[in-house]
Write a protein that holds these residues in place. Structure first.
Motif, PDB file in Angstrom:
ATOM      1  N   LEU A 136       0.823  -1.213   0.000  1.00  0.00           N
ATOM      2  CA  LEU A 136       0.000   0.000   0.000  1.00  0.00           C
ATOM      3  C   LEU A 136       0.859   1.266   0.000  1.00  0.00           C
ATOM      4  CD1 LEU A 136      -2.804  -1.096   2.497  1.00  0.00           C
ATOM      5  CD2 LEU A 136      -3.016  -0.766   0.023  1.00  0.00           C
ATOM      6  N   VAL A 137       1.958   1.240   0.742  1.00  0.00           N
ATOM      7  CA  VAL A 137       2.851   2.409   0.761  1.00  0.00           C
ATOM      8  C   VAL A 137       3.636   2.493  -0.542  1.00  0.00           C
ATOM      9  CG1 VAL A 137       4.766   3.526   1.942  1.00  0.00           C
ATOM     10  CG2 VAL A 137       3.007   2.361   3.266  1.00  0.00           C
ATOM     11  N   ASN A 138       4.135   1.366  -1.018  1.00  0.00           N
ATOM     12  CA  ASN A 138       4.941   1.369  -2.235  1.00  0.00           C
ATOM     13  C   ASN A 138       4.112   1.628  -3.483  1.00  0.00           C
ATOM     14  OD1 ASN A 138       7.306   0.916  -0.850  1.00  0.00           O
ATOM     15  ND2 ASN A 138       7.213  -1.306  -1.067  1.00  0.00           N
ATOM     16  N   GLY A 139       2.815   1.389  -3.413  1.00  0.00           N
ATOM     17  CA  GLY A 139       1.957   1.725  -4.544  1.00  0.00           C
ATOM     18  C   GLY A 139       2.012   3.208  -4.847  1.00  0.00           C
ATOM     19  N   GLY A 140       1.990   4.014  -3.785  1.00  0.00           N
ATOM     20  CA  GLY A 140       2.113   5.457  -3.971  1.00  0.00           C
ATOM     21  C   GLY A 140       3.465   5.841  -4.536  1.00  0.00           C
ATOM     22  N   LEU A 141       4.526   5.174  -4.091  1.00  0.00           N
ATOM     23  CA  LEU A 141       5.866   5.472  -4.608  1.00  0.00           C
ATOM     24  C   LEU A 141       5.991   5.074  -6.078  1.00  0.00           C
ATOM     25  CD1 LEU A 141       8.119   4.387  -1.602  1.00  0.00           C
ATOM     26  CD2 LEU A 141       7.500   6.695  -2.303  1.00  0.00           C
ATOM     27  N   GLY A 142       5.359   3.956  -6.441  1.00  0.00           N
ATOM     28  CA  GLY A 142       5.383   3.553  -7.849  1.00  0.00           C
ATOM     29  C   GLY A 142       4.697   4.583  -8.732  1.00  0.00           C
ATOM     30  N   GLY A 143       3.559   5.094  -8.262  1.00  0.00           N
ATOM     31  CA  GLY A 143       2.884   6.152  -9.001  1.00  0.00           C
ATOM     32  C   GLY A 143       3.722   7.410  -9.096  1.00  0.00           C
ATOM     33  N   GLN A 144       4.454   7.722  -8.023  1.00  0.00           N
ATOM     34  CA  GLN A 144       5.313   8.908  -8.035  1.00  0.00           C
ATOM     35  C   GLN A 144       6.415   8.782  -9.084  1.00  0.00           C
ATOM     36  OE1 GLN A 144       6.730  10.201  -4.107  1.00  0.00           O
ATOM     37  NE2 GLN A 144       4.976   9.143  -3.196  1.00  0.00           N
ATOM     38  N   ILE A 145       6.965   7.582  -9.235  1.00  0.00           N
ATOM     39  CA  ILE A 145       8.026   7.383 -10.228  1.00  0.00           C
ATOM     40  C   ILE A 145       7.509   7.698 -11.631  1.00  0.00           C
ATOM     41  CG2 ILE A 145       9.459   5.630 -11.333  1.00  0.00           C
ATOM     42  CD1 ILE A 145       9.773   4.332  -8.570  1.00  0.00           C
ATOM     43  N   LEU A 146       6.310   7.191 -11.952  1.00  0.00           N
ATOM     44  CA  LEU A 146       5.715   7.483 -13.255  1.00  0.00           C
ATOM     45  C   LEU A 146       5.410   8.971 -13.394  1.00  0.00           C
ATOM     46  CD1 LEU A 146       3.220   4.471 -13.586  1.00  0.00           C
ATOM     47  CD2 LEU A 146       5.448   4.738 -14.674  1.00  0.00           C
ATOM     48  N   GLY A 147       4.849   9.566 -12.334  1.00  0.00           N
ATOM     49  CA  GLY A 147       4.512  10.981 -12.381  1.00  0.00           C
ATOM     50  C   GLY A 147       5.725  11.870 -12.545  1.00  0.00           C
ATOM     51  N   LEU A 148       6.816  11.506 -11.897  1.00  0.00           N
ATOM     52  CA  LEU A 148       8.034  12.305 -11.995  1.00  0.00           C
ATOM     53  C   LEU A 148       8.634  12.251 -13.401  1.00  0.00           C
ATOM     54  CD1 LEU A 148       9.590  11.429  -8.542  1.00  0.00           C
ATOM     55  CD2 LEU A 148       9.296  13.752  -9.404  1.00  0.00           C
ATOM     56  N   PHE A 149       8.723  11.055 -13.976  1.00  0.00           N
ATOM     57  CA  PHE A 149       9.276  10.956 -15.327  1.00  0.00           C
ATOM     58  C   PHE A 149       8.401  11.716 -16.330  1.00  0.00           C
ATOM     59  CE2 PHE A 149      11.743   7.015 -14.078  1.00  0.00           C
ATOM     60  CZ  PHE A 149      12.978   7.583 -14.340  1.00  0.00           C
ATOM     61  N   ALA A 150       7.092  11.612 -16.168  1.00  0.00           N
ATOM     62  CA  ALA A 150       6.197  12.356 -17.059  1.00  0.00           C
ATOM     63  C   ALA A 150       6.366  13.856 -16.875  1.00  0.00           C
ATOM     64  CB  ALA A 150       4.741  11.951 -16.796  1.00  0.00           C
ATOM     65  N   THR A 151       6.548  14.288 -15.635  1.00  0.00           N
ATOM     66  CA  THR A 151       6.701  15.713 -15.356  1.00  0.00           C
ATOM     67  C   THR A 151       7.973  16.273 -15.972  1.00  0.00           C
ATOM     68  OG1 THR A 151       5.518  15.461 -13.262  1.00  0.00           O
ATOM     69  CG2 THR A 151       6.855  17.437 -13.520  1.00  0.00           C
ATOM     70  N   GLY A 152       9.068  15.521 -15.893  1.00  0.00           N
ATOM     71  CA  GLY A 152      10.328  15.993 -16.449  1.00  0.00           C
ATOM     72  C   GLY A 152      10.228  16.317 -17.930  1.00  0.00           C
ATOM     73  N   THR A 153       9.439  15.537 -18.669  1.00  0.00           N
ATOM     74  CA  THR A 153       9.262  15.776 -20.101  1.00  0.00           C
ATOM     75  C   THR A 153       8.166  16.805 -20.363  1.00  0.00           C
ATOM     76  OG1 THR A 153       9.963  13.507 -20.605  1.00  0.00           O
ATOM     77  CG2 THR A 153       8.737  14.688 -22.309  1.00  0.00           C
ATOM     78  N   LEU A 193      -2.579   5.583  -8.227  1.00  0.00           N
ATOM     79  CA  LEU A 193      -3.064   6.733  -8.995  1.00  0.00           C
ATOM     80  C   LEU A 193      -2.685   8.049  -8.325  1.00  0.00           C
ATOM     81  CD1 LEU A 193      -6.617   5.466 -10.053  1.00  0.00           C
ATOM     82  CD2 LEU A 193      -4.603   5.708 -11.508  1.00  0.00           C
ATOM     83  N   LEU A 194      -2.855   8.131  -7.020  1.00  0.00           N
ATOM     84  CA  LEU A 194      -2.516   9.359  -6.304  1.00  0.00           C
ATOM     85  C   LEU A 194      -1.021   9.660  -6.379  1.00  0.00           C
ATOM     86  CD1 LEU A 194      -4.738   9.072  -3.090  1.00  0.00           C
ATOM     87  CD2 LEU A 194      -4.922  10.801  -4.875  1.00  0.00           C
ATOM     88  N   GLY A 195      -0.214   8.631  -6.502  1.00  0.00           N
ATOM     89  CA  GLY A 195       1.219   8.846  -6.580  1.00  0.00           C
ATOM     90  C   GLY A 195       1.643   9.648  -7.803  1.00  0.00           C
ATOM     91  N   VAL A 196       0.860   9.576  -8.888  1.00  0.00           N
ATOM     92  CA  VAL A 196       1.226  10.301 -10.116  1.00  0.00           C
ATOM     93  C   VAL A 196       1.230  11.813  -9.881  1.00  0.00           C
ATOM     94  CG1 VAL A 196       0.601  10.746 -12.512  1.00  0.00           C
ATOM     95  CG2 VAL A 196       0.430   8.420 -11.595  1.00  0.00           C
ATOM     96  N   PRO A 197       0.147  12.428  -9.378  1.00  0.00           N
ATOM     97  CA  PRO A 197       0.231  13.877  -9.093  1.00  0.00           C
ATOM     98  C   PRO A 197       1.215  14.216  -7.976  1.00  0.00           C
ATOM     99  CG  PRO A 197      -1.883  12.980  -8.346  1.00  0.00           C
ATOM    100  CD  PRO A 197      -1.225  11.923  -9.171  1.00  0.00           C
ATOM    101  N   TRP A 198       1.431  13.300  -7.036  1.00  0.00           N
ATOM    102  CA  TRP A 198       2.454  13.562  -6.017  1.00  0.00           C
ATOM    103  C   TRP A 198       3.817  13.780  -6.692  1.00  0.00           C
ATOM    104  CZ3 TRP A 198       1.164   8.867  -2.327  1.00  0.00           C
ATOM    105  CH2 TRP A 198      -0.088   9.104  -1.729  1.00  0.00           C
TER     106      TRP A 198
END
Length: 603
Positions: A136-153, A193-198
């Motif tokens: 449950l905690v790492n799910g948010g971190l996984g979403g953050q990884i995707l969100g961060l890479f998308a944000t950089g571009t 899902l919430l991890g992406v905007p984070w």
């Protein structure tokens, strides 16, 4: 054979020559524009577009650079109040992230949440398994990884403001998933899902704070990002403390629902905020960049309009020169460029200062309520201590602002590592001390006995009845509070200052994305092992886990001593020069850096 370094040096020399030519003519000659140089030189159309903006200002670039270097904190507050306000408002997105990320780990100690999402144990009590706690905690971190890479571009294409607004809209929609979740699988999807905007918030807030403020304010506004994160955790702790006596499903649904309070007012603020002038310059939008600079700076009443315009033009020229110099050394702005040439070292440092945060034992803070319970304290005491912990965390950030005015980033970072090492080591030592009345006062290091006693006390029918706690239990809790104060006065906020200062301006967002994702990957690992350390159904180490984190803290201190430089008081142009010359980390503080000069060299 000509090496890559030789080519880059030739490219930098060619750049200087071209820049001198630009001071004598507003346009390039046809022969110059057609020459085959080793780097991407701005075209004549670029010079034509920037010429009206910088009219009469090229001679002011050096004075603008010197003025920024000599600017005091008081002068920065007087000249840049609007930049401070906009940075503070956009950094408030981290309040949402701090609030959201701390929710689920601390809900593990809430009885209705465990009944809904946990499994019944043989003793009749409910517990969420260590595997699902980690997931449950790492799910948010996984979403953050995707969100961060998308944000950089995405941020380099559409700008920081629009990227941030997209993240806020996504956050508003994704909150529905955990709010209505009735199973662990749906809750896990919501966390992902919430991890992406984070991830969006983590990148943009730090980059924007570094882009809009001068050297005198840079450390304070970038560390304020950490203050927002701690403030979000504090708000979550207050909300969770208020839910302790609630035995219905609303005890965890209300905390999820409160997240809807944040996005709308922050969205409005982002909509009206000026775009980063550094991003606008990279897009060759010089007129917009000057408008943005004007919105970020305040003209004093006694300052003539001509002088104010000249100072803006000088700042613009300095920024353009810095951008072009970085182009001459490394023309690309992709992720792979972060690992080329001098930027490889800058990427390593940026990544490591964030990874070290997970190596010092900070994971105890994320699982604080659960940690306090497994250390032998009752449910109500655990939530109260978590509230005190994050209050101290916010106080620590304020203390860091006072410390940064006297000490360098490297000094504070290393001092914080040493202090946190001592505290986690003491936590582990105290956990090994036997308690005379173990049946009534569970040993922090035991598993089944401590868990059974604690879980009986936190059952739904007696949630306010806390088991008696020994002085040893309270000593362990006090050490974690001291750890929190030390961490948030040094490692926590100073990290944000370092990650915004170390990368080059052209690769800053990409480097921060890589660094934060390195932190997230490290966090995934720590979030896998920490629940197993604390959970009575797994390893059941309890507070003895302090020994493990003391060992990893030593590794972090070793790296910092040899590899972490001192960027305090340096402009981005000066840092570029120090890294290009390969100055050793321990010699950064006393090294002499060459400043950018807009004046043509006298032949």
């Amino acid at each position: 054979m000509v090496t890559i370094i030789d080519k880059k040096q030739v490219g930098a020399a060619v750049f200087d020559e071209k820049r001198r030519e630009r001071h004598h003519s507003a346009t390039l000659s046809s022969s110059s524009s057609g020459s085959n140089t080793l780097y991407s030189v701005p075209t004549s159309s670029t010079f034509k577009s920037v010429a009206p903006v910088l009219d009469g200002t090229t001679s002011n670039a050096e004075s603008a650079s010197n003025a920024e270097q000599s600017m005091t904190l008081r002068e920065g507050l007087r000249l840049y109040p609007k930049a401070i306000i906009w940075s503070v408002l956009l950094s408030m997105t981290l309040i949402m992230e701090g609030y959201s990320t701390i929710l689920v780990p601390n809900l593990y100690a809430l009885d209705p949440f465990r009944k809904q999402f946990g499994d019944r144990r043989p003793n009749g009590l409910y517990e969420i398994s260590a595997i699902w706690q980690s997931a449950l905690v790492n799910g948010g971190l996984g979403g953050q990884i995707l969100g961060l890479f998308a944000t950089g571009t995405l941020s380099e294409r559409i700008g920081y403001r629009y990227t941030l607004m997209l993240g806020l809209v996504a956050m508003t929609l994704f909150i529905f998933v955990p709010f209505f979740a009735t199973s662990k699988a749906v809750l896990l999807i919501g966390q992902c899902l919430l991890g992406v905007p984070w991830g969006v918030f983590q990148c943009i807030s730090t980059v924007y704070a570094a882009d809009v403020c001068p050297v005198a304010l840079r450390a304070y506004l970038t560390t304020y990002v950490n203050a927002c994160w701690v403030l979000g955790q504090l708000i979550a702790s207050i909300v969770l403390r208020g839910m302790v006596s609630n035995s219905t499903t609303w005890s965890y649904r209300i905390p999820f629902a409160i997240q809807w309070v944040f996005p709308l007012p922050i969205f409005v603020a982002v909509y009206f905020a000026p775009e980063s002038p550094w991003w606008l310059i990279r897009q060759n939008r010089f007129v917009d960049a000057k408008i943005s600079l004007r919105r970020l700076r305040t003209k004093s009443k006694e300052q003539p309009e001509e002088e104010f315009a000249a100072s803006l033009g000088g700042t613009m020229e300095t920024m353009i020169q810095t951008n072009e110099r970085e182009q001459s050394m490394q023309s690309g702005t992709s992720y792979k460029d972060c690992f080329k040439g001098v930027d490889r070292r800058r990427t390593e440092i940026t990544c490591m200062v964030w990874i070290i945060q997970t190596l010092c034992g900070s994971t105890f803070m994320g699982f604080s309520t659960y940690f306090y319970e497994q250390a032998g304290l009752g449910s109500s005491h655990a939530f109260t201590l978590s509230l005190a912990q994050f209050t101290l965390g916010l106080l620590g950030v304020l203390v860091s602002w006072a410390l940064m005015s006297r000490f360098g980033r490297r000094t504070l970072y290393l001092s914080g590592q040493a202090l946190t090492f001592v505290f986690v080591l003491l936590i582990g030592i105290l956990a090994c001390v036997p308690q005379p009345n173990a049946p009534s006062h569970p040993d922090p290091g035991t598993n089944s006995t401590a868990a059974a006693t604690t879980n009986v006390a936190r059952s739904a029918d007696s949630v306010n009845l806390s088991p008696p706690s020994s002085p040893l239990n309270w000593a362990i809790a006090a050490l974690l509070l001291a750890f929190t104060l030390s961490y948030d006065a040094t490692l926590g906020p100073i990290c944000y200052s370092l990650v915004s200062e170390i990368p080059s301006t052209r690769l800053r967002s990409k480097t921060i994305v890589l660094a934060r994702n390195a932190y997230n990957v490290s966090g995934i690992i720590t979030n896998i092992v920490t629940p197993r350390m604390l959970n009575p159904t797994a390893w059941g180490w309890g507070a003895r886990a302090g020994f493990f984190w003391a060992g990893t803290a030593v590794l972090g201190m070793g790296w910092s001593w040899f590899r972490l430089p001192e960027p305090k008081g340096r402009s981005f142009a000066e840092l570029d020069g120090l890294f290009k010359r390969g100055v050793a980390a321990r010699k950064f503080k006393g090294a002499v850096a060459l400043r950018i000069s807009a004046r043509p060299r006298q032949e």
